[in-house]
Scaffold this motif. Sequence first.
Motif, PDB file in Angstrom:
ATOM      1  N   ALA A 211     -10.453  57.402 -25.104  1.00 23.31           N
ATOM      2  CA  ALA A 211     -10.177  57.307 -23.672  1.00 23.31           C
ATOM      3  C   ALA A 211      -9.487  55.989 -23.342  1.00 23.31           C
ATOM      4  CB  ALA A 211     -11.473  57.438 -22.874  1.00 23.31           C
ATOM      5  N   ALA A 212      -9.949  54.905 -23.952  1.00 20.33           N
ATOM      6  CA  ALA A 212      -9.348  53.594 -23.692  1.00 20.33           C
ATOM      7  C   ALA A 212      -7.931  53.528 -24.218  1.00 20.33           C
ATOM      8  CB  ALA A 212     -10.197  52.487 -24.314  1.00 20.33           C
ATOM      9  N   SER A 213      -7.663  54.159 -25.355  1.00 13.00           N
ATOM     10  CA  SER A 213      -6.311  54.113 -25.904  1.00 13.00           C
ATOM     11  C   SER A 213      -5.348  54.948 -25.072  1.00 13.00           C
ATOM     12  CB  SER A 213      -6.299  54.569 -27.363  1.00 13.00           C
ATOM     13  OG  SER A 213      -6.619  55.942 -27.452  1.00 13.00           O
ATOM     14  N   SER A 214      -5.856  55.984 -24.416  1.00 14.55           N
ATOM     15  CA  SER A 214      -4.967  56.793 -23.580  1.00 14.55           C
ATOM     16  C   SER A 214      -4.651  56.093 -22.264  1.00 14.55           C
ATOM     17  CB  SER A 214      -5.573  58.172 -23.321  1.00 14.55           C
ATOM     18  OG  SER A 214      -6.738  58.054 -22.530  1.00 14.55           O
ATOM     19  N   THR A 215      -5.589  55.296 -21.744  1.00 17.15           N
ATOM     20  CA  THR A 215      -5.309  54.574 -20.502  1.00 17.15           C
ATOM     21  C   THR A 215      -4.661  53.230 -20.778  1.00 17.15           C
ATOM     22  OG1 THR A 215      -7.500  53.556 -20.461  1.00 17.15           O
ATOM     23  CG2 THR A 215      -7.239  55.652 -19.277  1.00 17.15           C
ATOM     24  N   ALA A 216      -4.918  52.672 -21.933  1.00 15.93           N
ATOM     25  CA  ALA A 216      -4.335  51.403 -22.385  1.00 15.93           C
ATOM     26  C   ALA A 216      -4.645  50.237 -21.461  1.00 15.93           C
ATOM     27  CB  ALA A 216      -2.824  51.544 -22.578  1.00 15.93           C
ATOM     28  N   SER A 217      -5.636  50.391 -20.574  1.00 20.83           N
ATOM     29  CA  SER A 217      -5.948  49.292 -19.664  1.00 20.83           C
ATOM     30  C   SER A 217      -7.153  48.480 -20.128  1.00 20.83           C
ATOM     31  CB  SER A 217      -6.207  49.825 -18.254  1.00 20.83           C
ATOM     32  OG  SER A 217      -7.309  50.704 -18.278  1.00 20.83           O
ATOM     33  N   THR A 218      -8.050  49.112 -20.871  1.00 24.95           N
ATOM     34  CA  THR A 218      -9.239  48.407 -21.350  1.00 24.95           C
ATOM     35  C   THR A 218      -9.424  48.695 -22.828  1.00 24.95           C
ATOM     36  OG1 THR A 218     -10.690  50.257 -20.821  1.00 24.95           O
ATOM     37  CG2 THR A 218     -10.414  48.557 -19.123  1.00 24.95           C
ATOM     38  N   THR A 219     -10.182  47.824 -23.467  1.00 25.16           N
ATOM     39  CA  THR A 219     -10.513  48.084 -24.858  1.00 25.16           C
ATOM     40  C   THR A 219     -11.996  48.403 -24.942  1.00 25.16           C
ATOM     41  OG1 THR A 219     -10.895  45.742 -25.238  1.00 25.16           O
ATOM     42  CG2 THR A 219      -8.705  46.593 -25.779  1.00 25.16           C
ATOM     43  N   ALA A 220     -12.326  49.496 -25.575  1.00 29.52           N
ATOM     44  CA  ALA A 220     -13.711  49.925 -25.702  1.00 29.52           C
ATOM     45  C   ALA A 220     -14.323  49.320 -26.955  1.00 29.52           C
ATOM     46  CB  ALA A 220     -13.760  51.451 -25.791  1.00 29.52           C
ATOM     47  N   PRO A 221     -15.614  49.010 -26.904  1.00 31.61           N
ATOM     48  CA  PRO A 221     -16.270  48.523 -28.114  1.00 31.61           C
ATOM     49  C   PRO A 221     -16.311  49.637 -29.156  1.00 31.61           C
ATOM     50  CG  PRO A 221     -17.885  48.935 -26.388  1.00 31.61           C
ATOM     51  CD  PRO A 221     -16.524  49.138 -25.797  1.00 31.61           C
ATOM     52  N   THR A 222     -16.112  49.296 -30.396  1.00 32.90           N
ATOM     53  CA  THR A 222     -16.105  50.319 -31.429  1.00 32.90           C
ATOM     54  C   THR A 222     -17.206  50.060 -32.437  1.00 32.90           C
ATOM     55  OG1 THR A 222     -14.537  49.081 -32.767  1.00 32.90           O
ATOM     56  CG2 THR A 222     -13.624  50.701 -31.243  1.00 32.90           C
ATOM     57  N   MET A 223     -17.722  51.136 -32.988  1.00 34.49           N
ATOM     58  CA  MET A 223     -18.696  51.032 -34.062  1.00 34.49           C
ATOM     59  C   MET A 223     -17.941  51.269 -35.367  1.00 34.49           C
ATOM     60  SD  MET A 223     -22.111  52.965 -32.700  1.00 34.49           S
ATOM     61  CE  MET A 223     -23.023  52.613 -34.187  1.00 34.49           C
ATOM     62  N   THR A 224     -18.164  50.406 -36.309  1.00 40.66           N
ATOM     63  CA  THR A 224     -17.535  50.539 -37.608  1.00 40.66           C
ATOM     64  C   THR A 224     -18.610  50.727 -38.660  1.00 40.66           C
ATOM     65  OG1 THR A 224     -17.628  48.160 -38.014  1.00 40.66           O
ATOM     66  CG2 THR A 224     -15.651  49.000 -36.890  1.00 40.66           C
ATOM     67  N   PHE A 225     -18.192  50.965 -39.882  1.00 41.18           N
ATOM     68  CA  PHE A 225     -19.141  51.054 -40.982  1.00 41.18           C
ATOM     69  C   PHE A 225     -19.956  49.770 -41.052  1.00 41.18           C
ATOM     70  CE2 PHE A 225     -20.340  49.942 -45.274  1.00 41.18           C
ATOM     71  CZ  PHE A 225     -21.140  51.013 -45.614  1.00 41.18           C
ATOM     72  N   THR A 226     -19.306  48.643 -40.857  1.00 40.05           N
ATOM     73  CA  THR A 226     -19.978  47.351 -40.936  1.00 40.05           C
ATOM     74  C   THR A 226     -21.074  47.223 -39.884  1.00 40.05           C
ATOM     75  OG1 THR A 226     -17.941  46.384 -41.795  1.00 40.05           O
ATOM     76  CG2 THR A 226     -19.593  44.857 -40.966  1.00 40.05           C
ATOM     77  N   THR A 227     -20.786  47.656 -38.654  1.00 41.01           N
ATOM     78  CA  THR A 227     -21.802  47.557 -37.607  1.00 41.01           C
ATOM     79  C   THR A 227     -22.958  48.523 -37.853  1.00 41.01           C
ATOM     80  OG1 THR A 227     -20.606  49.073 -36.140  1.00 41.01           O
ATOM     81  CG2 THR A 227     -20.198  46.719 -35.850  1.00 41.01           C
ATOM     82  N   VAL A 228     -22.653  49.710 -38.356  1.00 40.46           N
ATOM     83  CA  VAL A 228     -23.711  50.676 -38.666  1.00 40.46           C
ATOM     84  C   VAL A 228     -24.557  50.168 -39.835  1.00 40.46           C
ATOM     85  CG1 VAL A 228     -24.199  53.034 -39.459  1.00 40.46           C
ATOM     86  CG2 VAL A 228     -22.451  52.633 -37.710  1.00 40.46           C
ATOM     87  N   ALA A 229     -23.924  49.587 -40.846  1.00 42.80           N
ATOM     88  CA  ALA A 229     -24.664  49.032 -41.984  1.00 42.80           C
ATOM     89  C   ALA A 229     -25.572  47.894 -41.522  1.00 42.80           C
ATOM     90  CB  ALA A 229     -23.701  48.555 -43.062  1.00 42.80           C
ATOM     91  N   ALA A 230     -25.087  47.063 -40.620  1.00 47.42           N
ATOM     92  CA  ALA A 230     -25.911  45.975 -40.082  1.00 47.42           C
ATOM     93  C   ALA A 230     -27.094  46.537 -39.299  1.00 47.42           C
ATOM     94  CB  ALA A 230     -25.075  45.050 -39.197  1.00 47.42           C
ATOM     95  N   SER A 231     -26.861  47.594 -38.521  1.00 43.51           N
ATOM     96  CA  SER A 231     -27.946  48.243 -37.774  1.00 43.51           C
ATOM     97  C   SER A 231     -28.975  48.843 -38.725  1.00 43.51           C
ATOM     98  CB  SER A 231     -27.401  49.353 -36.873  1.00 43.51           C
ATOM     99  OG  SER A 231     -26.626  48.832 -35.851  1.00 43.51           O
ATOM    100  N   LEU A 232     -28.490  49.424 -39.803  1.00 41.00           N
ATOM    101  CA  LEU A 232     -29.383  50.003 -40.817  1.00 41.00           C
ATOM    102  C   LEU A 232     -30.276  48.927 -41.420  1.00 41.00           C
ATOM    103  CD1 LEU A 232     -30.136  52.501 -42.600  1.00 41.00           C
ATOM    104  CD2 LEU A 232     -28.369  51.727 -44.157  1.00 41.00           C
TER     105      LEU A 232
END
Length: 117
Positions: free
Chosen positions: A89-110
């Motif tokens: 949604a953020a990339s289609s509006t190009a006005s805001t950047t949304a926080p993203t979850m990556t493998f690194t963030t999921v591994a840290a949560s784990l």
Amino acid sequence: MHFGCLDMSSQFELQAQLFAEKLKDTDDVSRYISVFEHARRRFAEMAITFTDGEAVFLLLQGLPQTPEWIIFKRMTMASYSNSSSALLAASSTASTTAPTMTFTTVAASLSEEANRI
């Protein structure tokens, strides 16, 4: 050396190893995450696209079937799905950047969840 080649069977073998990988207990988390990090490097060396989504899915599939880990898996998948939707949604509006979850963030949560448990 085995995974440094572009052989399709090596790719499938590596994916099968990841799918078969299981987290034994909370003391096993660092080993478990390192297996996936190592595999991600192997895929990169083979010039194979291995997305964060694929890595997260396989990481979560190997969690134990205890209530704590089932809840963690469901909440992580929901958060990951919401993060991906927000990013689109953020990339289609190009006005805001949304926080993203990556493998690194999921591994840290784990890792944090294992410490909590």
